[in-house]
Design a protein around this motif. Structure first.
Motif, short mmCIF file in Angstrom:
data_model
loop_
_atom_site.label_atom_id
_atom_site.label_comp_id
_atom_site.label_asym_id
_atom_site.label_seq_id
_atom_site.Cartn_x
_atom_site.Cartn_y
_atom_site.Cartn_z
N GLU A 99 5.30 30.59 -84.82
CA GLU A 99 4.78 30.90 -86.16
C GLU A 99 3.25 31.01 -86.14
O GLU A 99 2.67 31.89 -86.75
N HIS B 98 5.76 38.71 -84.71
CA HIS B 98 6.91 38.15 -83.98
C HIS B 98 7.47 39.14 -82.97
O HIS B 98 7.92 38.76 -81.90
N HIS C 14 10.81 30.88 -91.68
CA HIS C 14 9.40 30.85 -91.24
C HIS C 14 8.72 29.72 -92.02
O HIS C 14 7.98 29.99 -92.96
N HIS D 109 2.72 39.51 -90.25
CA HIS D 109 3.32 38.32 -89.63
C HIS D 109 4.63 38.71 -88.91
O HIS D 109 4.86 38.30 -87.77
N PHE E 7 12.08 30.43 -85.70
CA PHE E 7 10.98 30.28 -84.76
C PHE E 7 10.41 28.87 -84.80
O PHE E 7 10.40 28.22 -85.84
ZN ZN Z 1 7.50 33.79 -88.93
#
Ligand code: ZN
Length: 273
Positions: free
Chosen positions: A183, A124, A226, A120, A178
């Protein structure tokens, strides 16, 4: 009527002049992001407690490295760092500097959950969310503060230091704020990349579910930077359901995560006494 200059140019603050490329308004380039990543990493050295134990760091680097090989060629040279911290968190710095807290490693119930967090964060960087946030920040008050912190990081300039408006960590926290869309993109990248690397992408879902079950009075930092929302979890589950048939996907790594977790507990206890 004269053409209005962009907001970021009109401000004309000395700090902006001190960091010419930031004042140029355009998206930062890959090489600029690389420079920024290097400077941020130096700043982080002074603000965080890093784990230098080779067994622990090699484990995380190997896990991250395998995900990157699965993701394909990247413009950045990624680096993975382990930070001794009792909060569940992980964050991405510019240019592929990925930081993961020891608590995140300790709370992962299997290796696929930790792989999900790393994938993850890589997402980004790959989708240039960090670079986009760097541009976006010019229009907000906190953004200006982050810019000054960034100037300090990038140029080490006296102006930035005198302003003392923020730390590298504050800047990093901002760069990791974000929106929902970003996300979702990072989640989609994580699912795709985990499968390519042979990890069960459900690890990402179960990690987020665990976060959602945490005591709301002690919300992990990861949730604030997040936010793991139910709709994100559902979107990730739907993306997994749409996957074409895959080979066998693994959740565990033959007990290696457990060994690393015990080692972290031992190392951090040693530091406390
Ligand atoms: Zn994130």
């Amino acid at each position: 009527m004269p053409r209005r200059r962009p907001e970021c140019m009109r401000r004309g603050a000395a700090a902006f002049a001190a960091i010419g490329w930031l004042a140029a308004c355009g998206p930062i380039s890959v090489s600029e992001e690389q420079q920024l990543g290097y400077r941020f990493e130096q700043q982080m050295r002074g603000e965080l407690v890093f784990v230098y134990d080779r067994v622990v760091t090699d484990y995380v680097r190997e896990l991250g490295g395998a995900l990157l090989r699965a993701a394909g060629p990247q413009p950045f040279e990624y680096r993975f760092y382990v930070v001794e911290d009792g909060e569940i968190n992980a964050f991405a710095g510019p240019a592929g500097h990925i930081y993961v807290h020891t608590e995140t490693i300790l709370r992962a119930r299997n290796a696929s959950e930790l792989a999900g967090v790393l994938a993850h964060e890589v997402g980004h960087v790959v989708r240039r969310h960090i670079a986009q946030n760097y541009n976006r920040q010019r229009n907000t008050q906190i953004g200006r503060q982050v810019l000054v912190a960034g100037a300090s990081v990038v140029g080490g300039g006296a102006i930035a230091n005198a302003a003392a408006l923020g730390t590298g960590l504050a800047a990093m926290s901002y760069l990791n704020s974000f929106g929902r869309e970003a996300e979702m993109e990072a989640d989609a990248f994580a699912v795709e990349t985990m499968v390519k690397a042979g990890w069960d992408p459900d690890g990402l879902v179960t990690f987020f579910e665990m976060l959602l079950q945490e005591d709301p009075n002690s919300v992990p930092t990861f949730l604030s930077s997040h936010p793991a929302t139910q709709d994100r979890i559902e979107a990730t589950q739907a993306a997994i359901a749409r996957l074409p048939p895959t080979g066998e996907l693994r959740r565990d790594d033959a007990g290696r995560l457990g060994i690393i977790q015990r080692r972290i507990i031992l190392l951090t206890q040693q530091r406390r006494y």
